[in-house]
Design a protein around this motif. Sequence first.
Motif, PDB file in Angstrom:
ATOM      1  N   ALA A 259     -12.016  18.739 -32.191  1.00 48.95           N
ATOM      2  CA  ALA A 259     -10.956  18.759 -31.168  1.00 48.95           C
ATOM      3  C   ALA A 259     -10.071  17.521 -31.346  1.00 48.95           C
ATOM      4  N   PHE A 260      -9.587  17.311 -32.559  1.00 49.76           N
ATOM      5  CA  PHE A 260      -8.836  16.099 -32.864  1.00 49.76           C
ATOM      6  C   PHE A 260      -7.553  16.004 -32.030  1.00 49.76           C
ATOM      7  N   ARG A 261      -6.893  17.131 -31.820  1.00 51.35           N
ATOM      8  CA  ARG A 261      -5.665  17.106 -31.011  1.00 51.35           C
ATOM      9  C   ARG A 261      -5.960  16.616 -29.597  1.00 51.35           C
ATOM     10  N   ASP A 262      -7.077  17.034 -29.035  1.00 51.83           N
ATOM     11  CA  ASP A 262      -7.449  16.584 -27.690  1.00 51.83           C
ATOM     12  C   ASP A 262      -7.632  15.073 -27.650  1.00 51.83           C
ATOM     13  N   LEU A 263      -8.201  14.526 -28.718  1.00 51.28           N
ATOM     14  CA  LEU A 263      -8.374  13.069 -28.776  1.00 51.28           C
ATOM     15  C   LEU A 263      -7.026  12.357 -28.767  1.00 51.28           C
ATOM     16  N   VAL A 264      -6.067  12.931 -29.480  1.00 51.27           N
ATOM     17  CA  VAL A 264      -4.722  12.347 -29.534  1.00 51.27           C
ATOM     18  C   VAL A 264      -4.060  12.418 -28.160  1.00 51.27           C
ATOM     19  N   GLU A 265      -4.145  13.577 -27.518  1.00 46.53           N
ATOM     20  CA  GLU A 265      -3.573  13.725 -26.170  1.00 46.53           C
ATOM     21  C   GLU A 265      -4.235  12.755 -25.191  1.00 46.53           C
ATOM     22  N   ASN A 266      -5.557  12.645 -25.264  1.00 46.39           N
ATOM     23  CA  ASN A 266      -6.286  11.735 -24.377  1.00 46.39           C
ATOM     24  C   ASN A 266      -5.830  10.299 -24.573  1.00 46.39           C
ATOM     25  N   LYS A 267      -5.613   9.912 -25.825  1.00 52.26           N
ATOM     26  CA  LYS A 267      -5.189   8.535 -26.128  1.00 52.26           C
ATOM     27  C   LYS A 267      -3.794   8.251 -25.571  1.00 52.26           C
ATOM     28  N   ILE A 268      -2.904   9.233 -25.686  1.00 50.38           N
ATOM     29  CA  ILE A 268      -1.551   9.064 -25.147  1.00 50.38           C
ATOM     30  C   ILE A 268      -1.604   8.755 -23.653  1.00 50.38           C
ATOM     31  N   TYR A 269      -2.402   9.538 -22.920  1.00 50.87           N
ATOM     32  CA  TYR A 269      -2.468   9.341 -21.474  1.00 50.87           C
ATOM     33  C   TYR A 269      -3.275   8.103 -21.101  1.00 50.87           C
ATOM     34  N   PHE A 270      -4.285   7.772 -21.890  1.00 49.74           N
ATOM     35  CA  PHE A 270      -5.043   6.542 -21.625  1.00 49.74           C
ATOM     36  C   PHE A 270      -4.134   5.325 -21.750  1.00 49.74           C
ATOM     37  N   ASN A 271      -3.334   5.271 -22.813  1.00 50.69           N
ATOM     38  CA  ASN A 271      -2.422   4.144 -23.016  1.00 50.69           C
ATOM     39  C   ASN A 271      -1.431   4.042 -21.857  1.00 50.69           C
ATOM     40  N   PHE A 272      -0.916   5.194 -21.453  1.00 50.48           N
ATOM     41  CA  PHE A 272       0.062   5.222 -20.361  1.00 50.48           C
ATOM     42  C   PHE A 272      -0.565   4.766 -19.047  1.00 50.48           C
ATOM     43  N   LEU A 273      -1.736   5.298 -18.723  1.00 38.50           N
ATOM     44  CA  LEU A 273      -2.416   4.926 -17.483  1.00 38.50           C
ATOM     45  C   LEU A 273      -2.796   3.448 -17.468  1.00 38.50           C
ATOM     46  N   SER A 274      -3.166   2.933 -18.633  1.00 36.23           N
ATOM     47  CA  SER A 274      -3.577   1.520 -18.716  1.00 36.23           C
ATOM     48  C   SER A 274      -2.445   0.587 -18.309  1.00 36.23           C
ATOM     49  N   LYS A 275      -1.234   0.908 -18.728  1.00 34.45           N
ATOM     50  CA  LYS A 275      -0.086   0.057 -18.399  1.00 34.45           C
ATOM     51  C   LYS A 275       0.154   0.039 -16.887  1.00 34.45           C
ATOM     52  N   ILE A 276       0.045   1.199 -16.264  1.00 33.27           N
ATOM     53  CA  ILE A 276       0.258   1.273 -14.816  1.00 33.27           C
ATOM     54  C   ILE A 276      -0.880   0.582 -14.073  1.00 33.27           C
ATOM     55  N   TYR A 277      -2.114   0.786 -14.546  1.00 36.77           N
ATOM     56  CA  TYR A 277      -3.271   0.172 -13.889  1.00 36.77           C
ATOM     57  C   TYR A 277      -3.204  -1.360 -13.976  1.00 36.77           C
ATOM     58  N   ASP A 278      -2.774  -1.878 -15.113  1.00 32.81           N
ATOM     59  CA  ASP A 278      -2.666  -3.329 -15.277  1.00 32.81           C
ATOM     60  C   ASP A 278      -1.696  -3.923 -14.260  1.00 32.81           C
ATOM     61  N   LYS A 279      -0.701  -3.140 -13.890  1.00 33.05           N
ATOM     62  CA  LYS A 279       0.305  -3.624 -12.936  1.00 33.05           C
ATOM     63  C   LYS A 279      -0.093  -3.370 -11.483  1.00 33.05           C
ATOM     64  N   ASP A 280      -0.600  -2.163 -11.196  1.00 34.76           N
ATOM     65  CA  ASP A 280      -0.871  -1.766  -9.802  1.00 34.76           C
ATOM     66  C   ASP A 280      -2.332  -1.889  -9.385  1.00 34.76           C
ATOM     67  N   LYS A 281      -3.231  -1.981 -10.355  1.00 35.82           N
ATOM     68  CA  LYS A 281      -4.674  -2.074 -10.089  1.00 35.82           C
ATOM     69  C   LYS A 281      -5.241  -0.827  -9.394  1.00 35.82           C
ATOM     70  N   LYS A 282      -4.516   0.270  -9.483  1.00 34.98           N
ATOM     71  CA  LYS A 282      -5.023   1.535  -8.945  1.00 34.98           C
ATOM     72  C   LYS A 282      -4.280   2.675  -9.616  1.00 34.98           C
ATOM     73  N   LEU A 283      -4.882   3.876  -9.573  1.00 35.56           N
ATOM     74  CA  LEU A 283      -4.269   5.076 -10.136  1.00 35.56           C
ATOM     75  C   LEU A 283      -4.494   6.235  -9.167  1.00 35.56           C
ATOM     76  N   ASP A 284      -3.520   6.490  -8.323  1.00 37.31           N
ATOM     77  CA  ASP A 284      -3.528   7.655  -7.435  1.00 37.31           C
ATOM     78  C   ASP A 284      -2.630   8.702  -8.083  1.00 37.31           C
ATOM     79  N   ILE A 285      -3.249   9.722  -8.645  1.00 35.33           N
ATOM     80  CA  ILE A 285      -2.541  10.648  -9.542  1.00 35.33           C
ATOM     81  C   ILE A 285      -2.424  12.035  -8.922  1.00 35.33           C
ATOM     82  N   GLU A 286      -1.233  12.609  -9.021  1.00 35.66           N
ATOM     83  CA  GLU A 286      -1.002  14.019  -8.685  1.00 35.66           C
ATOM     84  C   GLU A 286      -0.570  14.720  -9.966  1.00 35.66           C
ATOM     85  N   VAL A 287      -1.185  15.885 -10.243  1.00 35.53           N
ATOM     86  CA  VAL A 287      -0.934  16.546 -11.518  1.00 35.53           C
ATOM     87  C   VAL A 287      -1.166  18.049 -11.378  1.00 35.53           C
ATOM     88  N   ASN A 288      -0.472  18.828 -12.176  1.00 33.64           N
ATOM     89  CA  ASN A 288      -0.737  20.263 -12.252  1.00 33.64           C
ATOM     90  C   ASN A 288      -2.155  20.474 -12.761  1.00 33.64           C
TER      91      ASN A 288
END
Length: 348
Positions: A259-288
């Motif tokens: 499931a290599f594509r899933d790993l790539v997708e997961n990494k994209i969102y992990f990197n994105f979430l990390s930047k927000i978490y570093d700034k806000d110290k929380k992740l309250d997420i709404e998603v489809n």
Amino acid sequence: MKHYNIPVFISHFGCPNACVFCNQKKINGRETDVSLDDLKNIIDSYLKTLPKNSIKQVAFFGGTFTGISMNLQKEYLEVVKHYIDNNDVEGVRISTRPECIDDEILTQLKKYGVKTIELGIQSLDDKVLRATGRNYTYDIVKKSCDLIKNYGFELGIQLMIGLPKSDFKSDLQSAIKSLDLNPDIARIYPTLVIKGTELEFMYKKNLYQSLSIEEAVDRTVPIYSLLELKNINVIRVGLQPAEDLTADGVIISGPFHPAFRDLVENKIYFNFLSKIYDKDKKLDIEVNERNVSKIVGQKAINKKTFYPNFKILINNNLSLDELIINSKKYTRKEILEGEFNEKISDFI
């Protein structure tokens, strides 16, 4: 309407030479290992099981279709043309190499209903191409792609990361350069060391070092992001876990994951979430709800990493290209642009 390929694997017949990463075996001196009767049986078998109300293409994979003789190409295509004329299949797609394209070949392919031509360009770095036994240059690739587009075919490209003499920068530059080819679709494959290849010899002599899964994912993320941002349909990321690939001892080394594509997708969102978490110290997420797995990550790695400050709420009023984090809406385009721009800045 859903699309299905009827795969016909012609091994590596038609290939002008053995590339270092391929296990090229020609049996009994035959030009291909698929007879015309075999081809009919394969198509008939798939037609019995595929949904009637679907788009079907016969797909010649595994070798260099346009490297086999013009006469044999014609014989194969004539078999498929019968199914096209009966409206059983919509057309044909083939996989081939850049140096095996010319006007005569394309004229015949067009006549017999070929819709899509995928070129295994692998890299657009001439140094890497020489090191892997790909006996062509960027100029040959560009000429072939232009011809294919001029004839009205859908153009696909196949890129490989982690080839001999490549590095993060050259792989990313190849992807950037590939935009000039104007492809419609793309596949991204990490290089694997397969038993019986020259690359196996190089690996065992310490002349080649394969990527880890983590390295392969990191290299793929900006390439995948770039292609999607440019509206190129990335139809596959990572090799399909076929039986001949997953058998014991076939893969000597390299970043294979089913499931290599899933790993790539997961990494994209992990990197994105990390930047927000570093700034806000929380992740309250709404998603489809259809995007929850990408946000949570494989084996819930993202959720575990940011716990207990990770909360997720299903909001199906959001499109698949939207999510809300800490009351701010983001689009997938913004996320992908961030991934690509961060990596490209390292080389400017």
